[in-house]
Motif scaffolding. Structure first.
Motif, PDB file in Angstrom:
ATOM      1  N   PRO A  84      31.993  42.190  40.609  1.00 19.98           N
ATOM      2  CA  PRO A  84      33.260  42.665  41.179  1.00 19.98           C
ATOM      3  C   PRO A  84      33.903  43.689  40.249  1.00 19.98           C
ATOM      4  N   THR A  85      34.578  44.657  40.847  1.00 17.98           N
ATOM      5  CA  THR A  85      35.210  45.727  40.087  1.00 17.98           C
ATOM      6  C   THR A  85      36.727  45.588  40.171  1.00 17.98           C
ATOM      7  N   VAL A  86      37.393  45.755  39.042  1.00 14.21           N
ATOM      8  CA  VAL A  86      38.848  45.623  38.967  1.00 14.21           C
ATOM      9  C   VAL A  86      39.428  46.893  38.346  1.00 14.21           C
ATOM     10  N   LEU A  87      40.441  47.438  39.000  1.00 12.96           N
ATOM     11  CA  LEU A  87      41.166  48.602  38.507  1.00 12.96           C
ATOM     12  C   LEU A  87      42.484  48.146  37.884  1.00 12.96           C
ATOM     13  N   VAL A 118      32.908  41.071  35.162  1.00 20.89           N
ATOM     14  CA  VAL A 118      33.538  42.046  36.050  1.00 20.89           C
ATOM     15  C   VAL A 118      33.298  43.443  35.489  1.00 20.89           C
ATOM     16  N   ASN A 119      33.357  44.432  36.364  1.00 19.46           N
ATOM     17  CA  ASN A 119      33.435  45.825  35.950  1.00 19.46           C
ATOM     18  C   ASN A 119      34.914  46.195  35.840  1.00 19.46           C
ATOM     19  N   PHE A 306      41.267  35.092  38.283  1.00 20.54           N
ATOM     20  CA  PHE A 306      41.265  34.778  39.717  1.00 20.54           C
ATOM     21  C   PHE A 306      40.024  35.395  40.383  1.00 20.54           C
ATOM     22  N   VAL A 307      39.753  36.657  40.084  1.00 19.57           N
ATOM     23  CA  VAL A 307      38.592  37.342  40.676  1.00 19.57           C
ATOM     24  C   VAL A 307      37.289  36.659  40.247  1.00 19.57           C
ATOM     25  N   GLU A 310      36.926  33.447  42.152  1.00 16.72           N
ATOM     26  CA  GLU A 310      36.607  33.677  43.554  1.00 16.72           C
ATOM     27  C   GLU A 310      35.167  34.142  43.757  1.00 16.72           C
ATOM     28  N   SER A 311      34.601  34.771  42.752  1.00 17.11           N
ATOM     29  CA  SER A 311      33.231  35.304  42.908  1.00 17.11           C
ATOM     30  C   SER A 311      32.142  34.278  42.582  1.00 17.11           C
ATOM     31  N   LEU A 312      32.539  33.091  42.124  1.00 13.53           N
ATOM     32  CA  LEU A 312      31.540  32.062  41.804  1.00 13.53           C
ATOM     33  C   LEU A 312      30.821  31.568  43.046  1.00 13.53           C
TER      34      LEU A 312
END
Length: 312
Positions: A84-87, A118-119, A306-307, A310-312
């Motif tokens: 997942p990517t986070v800005l 994460v990215n 949180f991300v 959620e991605s697990l």
């Protein structure tokens, strides 16, 4: 509450033209250095991130020589499209200091804990001219955080949208770091009203941290996770006498809604599922500048936690 025109530039009921914008610009004084505060910090992180310039802003008029500012971003080293990517964005409003330094502090002290999970794409100071002037608007008296839209007239907004365009569809979250200050009602609100030929409407300044969720895509569990993390660092703004914050109804503890895309807000640019705009209150007698920066860092970490969960 609407108040009569009292800003010293412009005439009541008449939007500004070039003359008024030139007068406003002449008042803006450089008070700090983007190169010293931001670019130097970015360079220190070059051994941990891929550092890239995603453009520049360039301003000049008859009274001001050309000023150019490189726009810098930090990108995770070892980027994996499967993650997942986070800005993370700061300094969309240059005067909101803890947003800039919170993004940089996070990158320096906490980002390594999320490597391989994460990215990260971090744009710590979106509006450098305004950062140096401790100003909300850019050189053209435009609010970048109302101009994230196609064919944006704000150079800062257009450049950030070009940066993220190749990554559309990959973003899981975007957190945009802001402040609400006393000057919002003593200077920037009246200036905006004068610029637009409108009466100034005061809502009062909330004492504490709060979040802005997206009206079109509310994510209450995500917002609550951020609030809970920040509450360990600083206090959360209560509702005002009307049950809201800055003229918007309170939808949960410390959370209001804005129509992000419709208003041209930065937090609406990614189409991520999870988006939030933080707002700390640096003028509170109950908070220090360090607490404000720590609150921004806590908000970013809560977003990533949180991300990741959620991605697990």
């Amino acid at each position: 509450m609407s108040t009569p025109h009292f800003y010293s530039i412009g005439a009541p009921g008449q939007p500004w033209g070039d003359t008024e914008r030139t007068l406003w610009r002449a008042r803006q004084v450089r008070q700090r250095s983007y190169a010293d505060d931001v670019l130097t910090a970015v360079e220190r992180l070059r051994d941990r991130f891929d550092v890239e310039s995603y453009g520049k802003v360039s301003y000049a008029d008859a009274q001001h020589p050309v000023e150019k500012f490189p726009l810098m971003a930090l990108r995770s080293r070892g980027w994996k499209n499967s993650l997942p990517t986070v800005l993370v964005t700061g300094g969309v409003h240059g005067y909101e200091t803890s947003g800039v330094h919170g993004a940089l502090r996070f990158a320096e002290t906490q980002a390594a804990a999320y490597a391989g999970r994460v990215n990260l794409l971090v744009a710590p100071c979106v509006s450098p001219w305004a950062y140096e002037r401790i100003q909300r608007w850019n050189f053209d008296a435009l609010d970048p955080n109302r101009n994230f839209r196609a064919d944006s007239p704000a150079q800062e907004s257009a450049a950030l949208m070009r940066l993220i365009a190749p990554l559309h569809g990959q973003f899981a979250a975007h957190i945009d770091l802001h402040e609400t200050t006393d000057t919002d009602e003593s200077e920037f609100g009246p200036a905006r009203a004068a610029r637009d030929g409108k009466a100034f409407e005061a809502h009062g300044i909330p004492d504490g941290f709060y979040l802005v969720d997206d009206t079109a895509n509310p994510q209450p569990a995500f917002q609550q996770a951020i609030i809970e993390a920040v509450e360990r660092v600083t206090h959360i703004a209560p509702a005002d006498a009307k049950g809201g914050i800055i003229g918007s109804p309170l939808v949960a503890h410390g959370v209001i809604h804005y129509a992000m895309k419709e208003l041209g807000l930065c937090a609406g640019i990614t189409d991520a599922r999870y988006t939030s705009t933080t707002e700390v209150y640096p003028d509170s007698p109950r908070a220090t500048p360090e607490q404000c920066i720590a609150a921004q860092v806590a908000a970013v970490c809560a977003t990533l936690d949180f991300v990741c969960h959620e991605s697990l």
